[in-house]
Scaffold this active site. Sequence first.
Site, PDB file in Angstrom:
ATOM      1  N   ALA A 254      12.376  57.813  -0.992  1.00 28.22           N
ATOM      2  CA  ALA A 254      11.909  58.375   0.287  1.00 28.22           C
ATOM      3  C   ALA A 254      12.159  59.870   0.439  1.00 28.22           C
ATOM      4  CB  ALA A 254      12.496  57.632   1.491  1.00 28.22           C
ATOM      5  N   ALA A 255      12.641  60.544  -0.609  1.00 24.53           N
ATOM      6  CA  ALA A 255      12.853  62.001  -0.490  1.00 24.53           C
ATOM      7  C   ALA A 255      11.534  62.695  -0.126  1.00 24.53           C
ATOM      8  CB  ALA A 255      13.403  62.562  -1.791  1.00 24.53           C
ATOM      9  N   GLY A 256      10.441  62.256  -0.760  1.00 22.67           N
ATOM     10  CA  GLY A 256       9.130  62.843  -0.458  1.00 22.67           C
ATOM     11  C   GLY A 256       8.713  62.540   0.978  1.00 22.67           C
ATOM     12  N   ASP A 257       9.032  61.346   1.449  1.00 23.27           N
ATOM     13  CA  ASP A 257       8.674  60.975   2.824  1.00 23.27           C
ATOM     14  C   ASP A 257       9.441  61.844   3.823  1.00 23.27           C
ATOM     15  OD1 ASP A 257       7.132  58.973   1.722  1.00 23.27           O
ATOM     16  OD2 ASP A 257       8.734  57.479   1.857  1.00 23.27           O
TER      17      ASP A 257
HETATM   18  O1  RIB Z   1       8.502  56.440  -0.648  1.00 19.62           O
HETATM   19  C1  RIB Z   1       9.455  55.405  -0.645  1.00 19.62           C
HETATM   20  C2  RIB Z   1       8.831  54.143  -0.156  1.00 19.62           C
HETATM   21  O2  RIB Z   1       7.838  53.711  -1.078  1.00 19.62           O
HETATM   22  C3  RIB Z   1       9.780  52.982  -0.043  1.00 19.62           C
HETATM   23  O3  RIB Z   1      10.428  52.931   1.198  1.00 19.62           O
HETATM   24  C4  RIB Z   1       8.897  51.782  -0.353  1.00 19.62           C
HETATM   25  O4  RIB Z   1       8.707  50.946   0.739  1.00 19.62           O
HETATM   26  C5  RIB Z   1       7.593  52.358  -0.863  1.00 19.62           C
HETATM   27  O5  RIB Z   1       6.617  52.300   0.096  1.00 19.62           O
END
Ligand code: RIB
Length: 309
Positions: A254-257
């Site tokens: 999730a670093a990119g998120d």
């Molecule tokens: O970017 C990370 C996410 O990718 C995770 O939380 C997982 O659910 C996938 O969607």
Amino acid sequence: MARSAKSSVVVVGSSNTDMILRLARIPGPGETLLGGQFATAAGGKGANQAVAARRAGGRVALVARLGRDSMGDEALAGFRREGVDVSRVVRDRSRPSGVALIFVGADGENSIGVAGGANQRLTPGDVAAARTTIARSRVLLLQLETPLASVAAAARIARKSKVTVILNPAPAQALPRALLRNVSLLTPNEHEASLLTGVRVTGAASAAKAARILISRGVSTVIVTLGAQGALVATRAGSRLVPGFSVRAVDSTAAGDVFNGALAVSLAEGAALHDAVRFAHAAAAISVTRPGAQPSIPTRREIDRLLRK
Ligand code: RIB
């Protein structure tokens, strides 16, 4: 109605429950590794970005589909606790909520498989129902874990209303030019930039080359995230590397998120592009020092503290 009274950031995207196995390393094909530690956490690229934007200080609305199951109930309760507007989250009767199986190695790197479930049934109609919310926002944030037709519909609505559109092309797939022309900022990582352009992206120079190709396809600004090196920020006027923060990574999930959610908030607040990228770097750097997707997302106070250092 004044824009300031509405969501500053609208996220159209996925929500998953992450089933996480931490191991010494990620197992290869046909291999069984013992000694892991198991955990579940809230995840999904769309949901992670919405929570990241919210904790970074944005007023955030999420457009998504969840199953009518306990995982969907938990996800919804989590969004409400965070203060995310869920009035455009639909419960799907025919598909279960999304699930991701994630291996994380001791080096913090991961490997992810996703069963999209209800995320795959997010329709252009769901997006159209959120038209007013999108049109009144400052930034629309999109990824690619929901059907492309819905992503494209959201981008069209936003563009017509002069809302900034950020597309995080993850997981990467071929993108039609009609969609790219509605995208203000495209934010691939090295791997995604390589898949989208055919250029093998391994650092700033190759990222600049890939970015030029994407700009020639109609995107205004390209930000190629380069992990610990930072991000290559490119516009028609040229490109520049914005360095990141050096931290000890335990889990890059999730670093990119987190980068995208924080970037969206900073731009919605009116920050200059490079300052917004630095803000997003700080948020992402904190997240990789902690395990899990949504549990790792920092608050505004934590981000500001790192930026002051
Ligand atoms: O970017 C990370 C996410 O990718 C995770 O939380 C997982 O659910 C996938 O969607």
